[in-house]
Design an enzyme around this catalytic site. Structure first.
Site, PDB file in Angstrom:
ATOM      1  N   LYS A 115       0.814  -1.219   0.000  1.00  0.00           N
ATOM      2  CA  LYS A 115       0.000   0.000   0.000  1.00  0.00           C
ATOM      3  C   LYS A 115       0.847   1.268   0.000  1.00  0.00           C
ATOM      4  O   LYS A 115       0.463   2.275  -0.596  1.00  0.00           O
ATOM      5  CB  LYS A 115      -0.950  -0.007   1.194  1.00  0.00           C
ATOM      6  N   LYS A 201     -11.218  -8.424 -11.905  1.00  0.00           N
ATOM      7  CA  LYS A 201     -12.174  -8.667 -10.827  1.00  0.00           C
ATOM      8  C   LYS A 201     -13.376  -7.738 -10.941  1.00  0.00           C
ATOM      9  O   LYS A 201     -13.257  -6.598 -11.401  1.00  0.00           O
ATOM     10  CB  LYS A 201     -11.497  -8.429  -9.459  1.00  0.00           C
ATOM     11  N   LYS A 204     -16.359  -2.001  -8.068  1.00  0.00           N
ATOM     12  CA  LYS A 204     -17.222  -0.821  -8.097  1.00  0.00           C
ATOM     13  C   LYS A 204     -16.557   0.328  -8.856  1.00  0.00           C
ATOM     14  O   LYS A 204     -17.225   1.274  -9.268  1.00  0.00           O
ATOM     15  CB  LYS A 204     -17.542  -0.363  -6.674  1.00  0.00           C
TER      16      LYS A 204
END
Length: 338
Positions: A115, A201, A204
């Site tokens: 991250k 994948k 959203k």
């Protein structure tokens, strides 16, 4: 048994979220509470602020996630459902455990490296100490078991290391402050791919709404999206090996199998030799049957802010009652005058 698990509050929930995480929570609730276990499920809103975020979206997403969890089967009367921010003992215990956790342990965390990327100097301190808050999340409740996927095994190991070192340094073997939680490896979560691209994948963030089935979709929208899902011209094979190199076909078969609770081989046995003109309507009907009642409940509940806040408030009260004794024991063990 006491089972603790958290989930980041994200908005615009879709089929991938349901099959990837939420359904496993419902299964654990149904299976373990019947055996006398306590299930604590929390929305990790304190974790969410470790990355850049929009405050109004975080508040909205937190309530949306509550609506989704309840509409998909989480029962606030059988499970303890709450958000971290309403249980300040999470943050308090994290600070106490920061004295026990070691920089070397945190530096080895794969998620921190991923991250933060190359900009570690620009990453937040919260992102670096995220695993200590995760340790507090489970140790606070004397969790005996924590469901973990591959990406979280390292964090549970760190929680056990922190608990062991704290017990060794500040408690006796006969009266440890913390329980060392054991992992529960849930059934492998289904990997749900985009309806427009079988190699990506379901997400959203995809600009095309046709790429995903949202939990807010009604029966007509579900059928339309399935019928327009990308496929190839070949009929379905009779063996799973025949799906090799056919990502979109494999994705639709996988969705059918997961929703029906059968294997991909079972699906192919029933539909071998048939084209998608026959398979897609069958898949659409199955999804409507399973999802439409949840979607209707979700659409209704997400608009009732008072009801959602009441669910969180009730869950937080129960969680605080369980959290306080552990936190007080930690303060006392450290010699902090209260």
């Amino acid at each position: 048994m006491r089972i603790v698990s958290g989930i980041q509050p994200t908005g615009n929930l879709h089929l991938g979220n349901y099959l990837g995480a939420i359904r496993n929570w419902v299964r654990m609730q149904d299976e373990w509470t019947a055996k006398g276990a306590t299930c604590l499920y929390f929305l990790a809103d304190l974790h969410a602020i470790s990355m850049p975020h929009t405050p109004a979206e975080l508040a909205s997403n937190t309530r949306e996630m509550v609506a989704a969890l309840v509409s998909c089967g989480i029962d606030p009367d059988r499970s303890i459902l709450f958000n971290q921010a309403q249980v300040p003992q999470h943050a308090e215990l994290q600070w106490l455990l920061n004295g026990t956790a070691r920089m070397g342990w945190l530096n080895r965390m794969t998620q921190w490296k991923d991250k933060a990327g190359k900009n570690r100097e620009g990453a937040s301190v919260a992102l670096f100490t995220y695993p200590v808050l995760q340790a507090a999340d489970v140790l606070l409740y004397q969790a005996t078991h924590v469901p973990v996927g591959e990406d979280q095994k390292q964090h549970l190991e760190l929680a056990r290391d922190v608990a062991q070192k704290f017990n060794n340094d500040f408690a006796s073997e006969e009266a440890p402050v913390f329980t060392l939680p054991e992992p529960i490896i849930p059934p492998e979560a289904a990997r749900i791919m985009s309806l427009r691209d079988g190699s990506a994948k379901m997400s959203k963030s995809d600009p095309s709404d046709m790429s995903r089935i949202n939990l807010t979709d009604d029966a007509d929208a579900i059928m339309q999206k399935v019928k327009k899902a990308r496929t190839d011209p070949e009929p379905l094979p009779g063996e799973v090996e025949g799906l090799a190199g056919r990502a979109e076909a494999a994705n639709l078969v996988g969705i059918y199998a997961t929703m029906a609770g059968v294997t991909a081989a079972d699906v192919l046995r029933d539909f071998a030799g048939q084209g998608f003109g026959a398979f897609k309507p069958a898949l659409g009907e199955l999804l409507v049957e399973k999802l439409a009642p949840m979607a209707a409940r979700y659409r209704e509940l997400r608009e009732d802010r008072a009801a959602l806040d009441a669910i969180l408030r009730k869950g937080a009260e129960k969680a605080r009652a369980l959290a306080v004794p552990t936190l007080e024991a930690a303060y006392a063990a450290l010699g902090l005058v209260r």
